[in-house]
Scaffold this motif. Structure first.
Motif, PDB file in Angstrom:
ATOM      1  N   MET A  87       0.851  -1.172   0.000  1.00  0.00           N
ATOM      2  CA  MET A  87       0.000   0.000   0.000  1.00  0.00           C
ATOM      3  C   MET A  87       0.894   1.231   0.000  1.00  0.00           C
ATOM      4  N   LYS A  88       0.508   2.241  -0.752  1.00  0.00           N
ATOM      5  CA  LYS A  88       1.274   3.479  -0.802  1.00  0.00           C
ATOM      6  C   LYS A  88       0.933   4.338   0.416  1.00  0.00           C
ATOM      7  N   ILE A  89       1.970   4.878   1.036  1.00  0.00           N
ATOM      8  CA  ILE A  89       1.829   5.680   2.248  1.00  0.00           C
ATOM      9  C   ILE A  89       2.598   6.981   2.043  1.00  0.00           C
ATOM     10  N   MET A  90       2.025   8.086   2.512  1.00  0.00           N
ATOM     11  CA  MET A  90       2.698   9.384   2.449  1.00  0.00           C
ATOM     12  C   MET A  90       3.068   9.829   3.851  1.00  0.00           C
ATOM     13  N   ALA A  91       4.294  10.320   4.001  1.00  0.00           N
ATOM     14  CA  ALA A  91       4.728  10.895   5.277  1.00  0.00           C
ATOM     15  C   ALA A  91       4.805  12.404   5.130  1.00  0.00           C
ATOM     16  N   VAL A  92       4.468  13.091   6.223  1.00  0.00           N
ATOM     17  CA  VAL A  92       4.447  14.550   6.246  1.00  0.00           C
ATOM     18  C   VAL A  92       5.311  15.030   7.407  1.00  0.00           C
ATOM     19  N   ASP A  93       6.300  15.861   7.081  1.00  0.00           N
ATOM     20  CA  ASP A  93       7.104  16.535   8.107  1.00  0.00           C
ATOM     21  C   ASP A  93       6.598  17.973   8.159  1.00  0.00           C
ATOM     22  N   TYR A  94       5.638  18.218   9.064  1.00  0.00           N
ATOM     23  CA  TYR A  94       4.943  19.500   9.144  1.00  0.00           C
ATOM     24  C   TYR A  94       5.841  20.591   9.726  1.00  0.00           C
ATOM     25  N   GLY A  95       5.855  21.727   9.047  1.00  0.00           N
ATOM     26  CA  GLY A  95       6.625  22.869   9.518  1.00  0.00           C
ATOM     27  C   GLY A  95       5.829  24.154   9.363  1.00  0.00           C
ATOM     28  N   ASP A  96       6.240  25.171  10.099  1.00  0.00           N
ATOM     29  CA  ASP A  96       5.524  26.447  10.042  1.00  0.00           C
ATOM     30  C   ASP A  96       5.608  27.101   8.668  1.00  0.00           C
ATOM     31  N   ALA A  97       6.742  26.979   8.000  1.00  0.00           N
ATOM     32  CA  ALA A  97       6.921  27.615   6.693  1.00  0.00           C
ATOM     33  C   ALA A  97       7.022  26.588   5.571  1.00  0.00           C
ATOM     34  N   ARG A  98       7.706  25.466   5.830  1.00  0.00           N
ATOM     35  CA  ARG A  98       7.904  24.435   4.819  1.00  0.00           C
ATOM     36  C   ARG A  98       7.511  23.076   5.385  1.00  0.00           C
ATOM     37  N   THR A  99       6.822  22.291   4.566  1.00  0.00           N
ATOM     38  CA  THR A  99       6.376  20.965   4.970  1.00  0.00           C
ATOM     39  C   THR A  99       6.890  19.955   3.948  1.00  0.00           C
ATOM     40  N   GLY A 100       7.669  18.992   4.424  1.00  0.00           N
ATOM     41  CA  GLY A 100       8.240  17.980   3.549  1.00  0.00           C
ATOM     42  C   GLY A 100       7.322  16.788   3.383  1.00  0.00           C
ATOM     43  N   LEU A 101       7.362  16.199   2.185  1.00  0.00           N
ATOM     44  CA  LEU A 101       6.531  15.038   1.876  1.00  0.00           C
ATOM     45  C   LEU A 101       7.388  13.912   1.300  1.00  0.00           C
ATOM     46  N   ALA A 102       7.012  12.690   1.638  1.00  0.00           N
ATOM     47  CA  ALA A 102       7.655  11.501   1.079  1.00  0.00           C
ATOM     48  C   ALA A 102       6.576  10.446   0.869  1.00  0.00           C
ATOM     49  N   VAL A 103       6.782   9.597  -0.124  1.00  0.00           N
ATOM     50  CA  VAL A 103       5.825   8.534  -0.437  1.00  0.00           C
ATOM     51  C   VAL A 103       6.597   7.250  -0.650  1.00  0.00           C
ATOM     52  N   CYS A 104       5.993   6.136  -0.231  1.00  0.00           N
ATOM     53  CA  CYS A 104       6.611   4.837  -0.499  1.00  0.00           C
ATOM     54  C   CYS A 104       5.909   4.175  -1.675  1.00  0.00           C
ATOM     55  N   ASP A 105       6.565   3.167  -2.224  1.00  0.00           N
ATOM     56  CA  ASP A 105       5.968   2.387  -3.302  1.00  0.00           C
ATOM     57  C   ASP A 105       4.935   1.423  -2.721  1.00  0.00           C
ATOM     58  N   LYS A 106       4.199   0.731  -3.604  1.00  0.00           N
ATOM     59  CA  LYS A 106       3.132  -0.177  -3.164  1.00  0.00           C
ATOM     60  C   LYS A 106       3.637  -1.337  -2.315  1.00  0.00           C
ATOM     61  N   THR A 107       4.922  -1.691  -2.484  1.00  0.00           N
ATOM     62  CA  THR A 107       5.476  -2.805  -1.705  1.00  0.00           C
ATOM     63  C   THR A 107       5.938  -2.361  -0.311  1.00  0.00           C
ATOM     64  N   GLU A 108       5.858  -1.055  -0.061  1.00  0.00           N
ATOM     65  CA  GLU A 108       6.293  -0.464   1.211  1.00  0.00           C
ATOM     66  C   GLU A 108       7.779  -0.690   1.451  1.00  0.00           C
ATOM     67  N   PHE A 109       8.540  -0.741   0.366  1.00  0.00           N
ATOM     68  CA  PHE A 109       9.983  -0.969   0.486  1.00  0.00           C
ATOM     69  C   PHE A 109      10.785   0.316   0.328  1.00  0.00           C
ATOM     70  N   LEU A 110      10.431   1.115  -0.656  1.00  0.00           N
ATOM     71  CA  LEU A 110      11.227   2.289  -0.994  1.00  0.00           C
ATOM     72  C   LEU A 110      10.479   3.580  -0.662  1.00  0.00           C
ATOM     73  N   ALA A 111      11.082   4.397   0.196  1.00  0.00           N
ATOM     74  CA  ALA A 111      10.520   5.715   0.543  1.00  0.00           C
ATOM     75  C   ALA A 111      11.277   6.772  -0.253  1.00  0.00           C
ATOM     76  N   SER A 112      10.545   7.623  -0.933  1.00  0.00           N
ATOM     77  CA  SER A 112      11.155   8.648  -1.770  1.00  0.00           C
ATOM     78  C   SER A 112      10.599  10.022  -1.456  1.00  0.00           C
ATOM     79  N   PRO A 113      11.458  11.052  -1.497  1.00  0.00           N
ATOM     80  CA  PRO A 113      10.961  12.415  -1.302  1.00  0.00           C
ATOM     81  C   PRO A 113      10.127  12.831  -2.509  1.00  0.00           C
ATOM     82  N   VAL A 114       9.040  13.552  -2.249  1.00  0.00           N
ATOM     83  CA  VAL A 114       8.195  14.010  -3.361  1.00  0.00           C
ATOM     84  C   VAL A 114       8.013  15.519  -3.357  1.00  0.00           C
ATOM     85  N   GLY A 115       8.695  16.208  -2.454  1.00  0.00           N
ATOM     86  CA  GLY A 115       8.653  17.657  -2.505  1.00  0.00           C
ATOM     87  C   GLY A 115       8.427  18.329  -1.171  1.00  0.00           C
TER      88      GLY A 115
END
Length: 141
Positions: free
Chosen positions: A1-29
């Protein structure tokens, strides 16, 4: 299952998503937005765009295990995201993720403006990798 992680910040918030196998986490912006309501809508839009089934939002717990004002702010943001999407949201202990992100950037010799642009999405990757590790370990036991 694809999962998105959020690093919440006051000015900038980072996002990352994993592939469907939940093996590889990649930054998406990084989303540069100070208004929590608008940011929540942008996060929800990105989650739908990447077709994720779960959103993991980093929860900055103090080293002694208590929750301070920043953790409360992240919980409030998670509630706001929950109001604009039906995708399940999980809060995840993100202790030391920014420190780890800075260590990774030191090791890869990323400096100056480049560092400022990527540290939040690297932190989101660290959050997601930690969450995925926990999921793997719970499946094994």
């Amino acid at each position: 299952m694809k999962i998105m992680a959020v690093d919440y910040g006051d000015a900038r918030t980072g996002l990352a998503v994993c592939d469907k196998t939940e093996f590889l986490a990649s930054p998406v912006g990084v989303i540069e937005e100070r208004n929590a309501q608008i940011l929540a809508m942008k996060v929800a839009h990105m989650a739908e765009q990447y077709e994720v089934c779960e959103i993991v939002i980093g929860l900055p717990i103090n080293m002694n295990g208590s929750e301070g004002p920043r953790a409360q702010k992240c919980r409030a943001f998670a509630e706001t995201v929950g109001c604009v999407t039906e995708i399940p949201i999980v809060m995840w202990d993100e202790r030391s993720t920014t420190v780890t992100a800075h260590q990774i950037l030191n090791e890869t010799n990323v400096r100056g403006l480049n560092r400022k642009k990527v540290v939040d999405e690297v932190a989101a990757v660290v959050i997601l990798e930690s969450y995925l590790d926990k999921r793997r370990k719970s499946k094994e036991s």
